[in-house]
Design an enzyme around this catalytic site. Structure first.
Site, PDB file in Angstrom:
ATOM      1  N   CYS A   1       0.823  -1.207   0.000  1.00  0.00           N
ATOM      2  CA  CYS A   1       0.000   0.000   0.000  1.00  0.00           C
ATOM      3  C   CYS A   1       0.851   1.248   0.000  1.00  0.00           C
ATOM      4  O   CYS A   1       0.564   2.187   0.704  1.00  0.00           O
ATOM      5  CB  CYS A   1      -0.943  -0.005   1.187  1.00  0.00           C
ATOM      6  SG  CYS A   1      -1.818  -1.532   1.290  1.00  0.00           S
ATOM      7  N   ILE A   2       1.881   1.278  -0.664  1.00  0.00           N
ATOM      8  CA  ILE A   2       2.687   2.438  -1.023  1.00  0.00           C
ATOM      9  C   ILE A   2       4.097   1.993  -1.283  1.00  0.00           C
ATOM     10  O   ILE A   2       4.557   1.058  -0.644  1.00  0.00           O
ATOM     11  CB  ILE A   2       2.687   3.582   0.012  1.00  0.00           C
ATOM     12  CG1 ILE A   2       2.747   4.869  -0.748  1.00  0.00           C
ATOM     13  CG2 ILE A   2       3.778   3.452   1.014  1.00  0.00           C
ATOM     14  CD1 ILE A   2       2.744   6.107  -0.060  1.00  0.00           C
TER      15      ILE A   2
END
Ligand SMILES: Cc1cc2nc3c(=O)[nH]c(=O)nc-3n(C[C@H](O)[C@H](O)[C@H](O)COP(=O)(O)OP(=O)(O)OC[C@H]3O[C@@H](n4cnc5c(N)ncnc54)[C@H](O)[C@@H]3O)c2cc1C
Lengths: 412, 102
Positions: free
Chosen positions: B101-102
């Site tokens: 997620c990033i």
């Protein structure tokens, strides 16, 4: 009288209490919020404490200051959620019942998850800055440290504020430069991910910065244990990274009562399976989850919790009226990335769109430049502390849209 | 559009991950594995099938989850798929590259 119960009075729980109190009929609904800790820590400040940029007392306030009048605050630890019975058991033995439950218990660093992390060197040569205590202890260490191999290292790929360890790295570079000892410090960044960052456009910018600051990156390094005697990190595939000073981000886990209540995800990290658009629990219709506690594939960040809060408020009102949960969270996240020397960058993205360069419109403050390092972004980051205490927690609407906007962005 | 130069053309993304998990076959798995210098055993296939099932269920995959699968522990997972085990195993299993997620 019906009961709306919120577990956790951190960023997300406090925001929800403040929003709900304005929208629920006081004659019909009683709002109760439970937390085990009377202090509210401004966690983004943990990043600045080690370098003496913030003093510890500047980032702690009493939780009760932010709980709205009319809501009931209980200082106690949640032990178990009995979803079938709509009951919650507390450590004191008290049992609460609810009609609607909001889980907002966040995640915590758990150094015990990694063999040898919390061993002989803990708070001597190994520190974390994801806890108040760790940040304070590290600031003491950095004041007298004479240099050597500084290793910044992540134990898991999903951590709250995923950019914080990078920011720490940049700030460390400028800290040692300002003290005239950068040449005595070797900085290495060790991550289980395939790079310091994983979204293409932002990676290009950040890799440039890492190179410029002479930070070496060791990717795909999943730590199996820390050898305290030899002062080395050992990975599952038996590679080693030596350190003199280790700044570690321990495995981040949801509270253990999530596991005790059998509400956790199957990776053992106690994240609660949650519908990524409606924020309803996947197990119970009257249970909602917000902030770091969820398993939604968005960053675990205060900004995300803030955008989620608008969506959750709407959906709880829909739920009460028996309507479909129409509000849909898009994974919107934005964050400032401190890059050292009084500058910062800003990124904005969601479930489907990666961080892009361009302009980010904030009324009054003016357009902030995305994916660019400058001073205005740094002031934005520092200003955020004020915004956090005075606007965000108390549920005042901030001048940024809940859904990500493409306005001002450059996609080519 | 990229294709893999295997026995039959299969559409992949820029990093060599299958675009359509339904085009996967065990034979294809062997071919992709060979290109990564991995020889597949039954144990490998147990892991690959588990990954494919979880992916179909919409589960976000991680090394830790594989370690909790009851099929292999993390150490064994690394031994089976050296280098980046999750990246390599996903490629061989014909599912998209796992994203963080990033
Ligand atoms: C170093 C660092 C830097 C960060 N920087 C940024 C940043 O720049 N920007 C940004 O947007 N975000 C940042 N974050 C992330 C941000 O702080 C979190 O994402 C946010 O606080 C999440 O809110 P939450 O309410 O989900 O969890 P929290 O705010 O962590 O609240 C959880 C609450 O639940 C309580 N609780 C837990 N278990 C129990 C239990 N069993 N019983 C009772 N109470 C319980 C806890 O005491 C706590 O008060 C940073 C975090 C860290 C650690």
């Amino acid at each position: 009288m019906k009961d709306l119960l919120i577990l956790g009075a951190g960023t997300a729980g406090t925001m929800m209490a403040n929003k709900l109190i304005r929208h629920l009929n006081k004659k019909e609904w009683k709002i109760t919020i439970v937390d085990k800790d009377e202090n509210h820590y401004y966690q983004p400040g943990f990043l600045f404490v080690p370098f003496g940029i913030y003093q510890p007392h500047e980032i702690v306030k009493k939780k009760s200051e932010f709980i709205p009048a009319g809501a009931h605050f209980i200082l106690d630890e949640v032990k178990n959620i009995l979803g079938e019975e709509n009951k919650v058991e507390l450590k004191s033995g008290k049992v609460l019942t609810y009609d609607i439950l909001i889980i907002a218990t966040g995640v915590e660093p758990v150094p015990e998850e990694t063999e040898g992390l919390k061993g002989d060197l803990w708070y001597k040569d190994i520190f974390d800055f994801y806890s108040f205590e760790g940040a304070v202890k590290l600031s003491e260490k950095l004041r007298t440290w004479e240099g050597g191999k500084l290793v910044i290292q992540l134990n898991e790929s999903i951590i709250k504020c995923p950019v914080a360890p990078l920011e720490f790295t940049f700030l460390a570079d400028s800290f040692f430069q300002e003290r005239g000892m950068r040449d005595k410090v070797n900085i290495t960044y060790v991550t289980p991910l395939s790079g310091a960052f994983t979204k293409p456009k932002a990676t290009a910018m950040l890799n440039g910065l890492l190179e410029e600051k002479q930070v070496s990156v060791v990717p795909d390094f999943y730590v199996q244990h820390v050898d305290n005697e030899r002062k080395v990190l050992v990975s599952y595939d038996e590679r080693e990274v030596p350190f003199d000073l280790l700044v570690t981000v321990p495995v981040n886990k949801g509270d253990r009562m999530i596991a005790a209540s059998e509400l956790g995800d199957d990776d053992g990290l106690n994240f609660v399976p949650t519908d990524k658009h409606t924020l309803q629990s996947k197990k119970f219709a009257n249970m909602f989850v917000i902030g770091d506690a969820t398993n939604v594939p968005a960053s675990k960040a205060g900004s995300v919790a803030h955008f989620e809060a608008d969506i959750l408020l709407e959906n709880i009102l829909h739920y009460i009226k028996g309507e479909p949960l129409r509000a849909q969270f898009d994974g919107h996240s934005n964050c400032f990335i401190e890059t050292g020397h009084g500058k910062a960058a800003l990124i904005d993205f969601n479930y489907t769109t990666e961080p892009l360069p361009g302009k980010f419109p904030i009324p009054v403050v003016g357009p902030m430049e995305l994916l660019k390092v400058n001073r205005l972004n740094h002031y934005g980051k520092l200003m955020f502390r004020w915004v956090y205490w005075h606007m965000l927690l108390t549920g005042i609407k901030l001048p940024v849209p809940t859904h990500m906007s493409m306005a001002g962005k450059v996609t080519a | 559009m990229e294709t893999m130069t295997l026995s039959k053309p299969i559409e992949t993304d820029a990093n060599g991950y299958l675009k359509d998990p339904n085009q996967w076959t065990p034979e294809l798995a062997h071919e992709i594995a060979n290109s990564l210098h991995i020889t597949l055993t039954d144990k490998h296939f147990e892991v690959l099938n588990w990954l494919r099932t979880k992916h179909a269920e919409g589960v976000a995959l991680s090394i830790r989850k594989v370690g909790n699968s009851g099929i292999v522990d993390i150490k064994q997972f690394y031994q089976l798929f050296p280098g980046g085990p999750l990246k390599n195993a996903a490629k061989i299993a014909g599912i998209p590259k796992p994203v963080s997620c990033i």
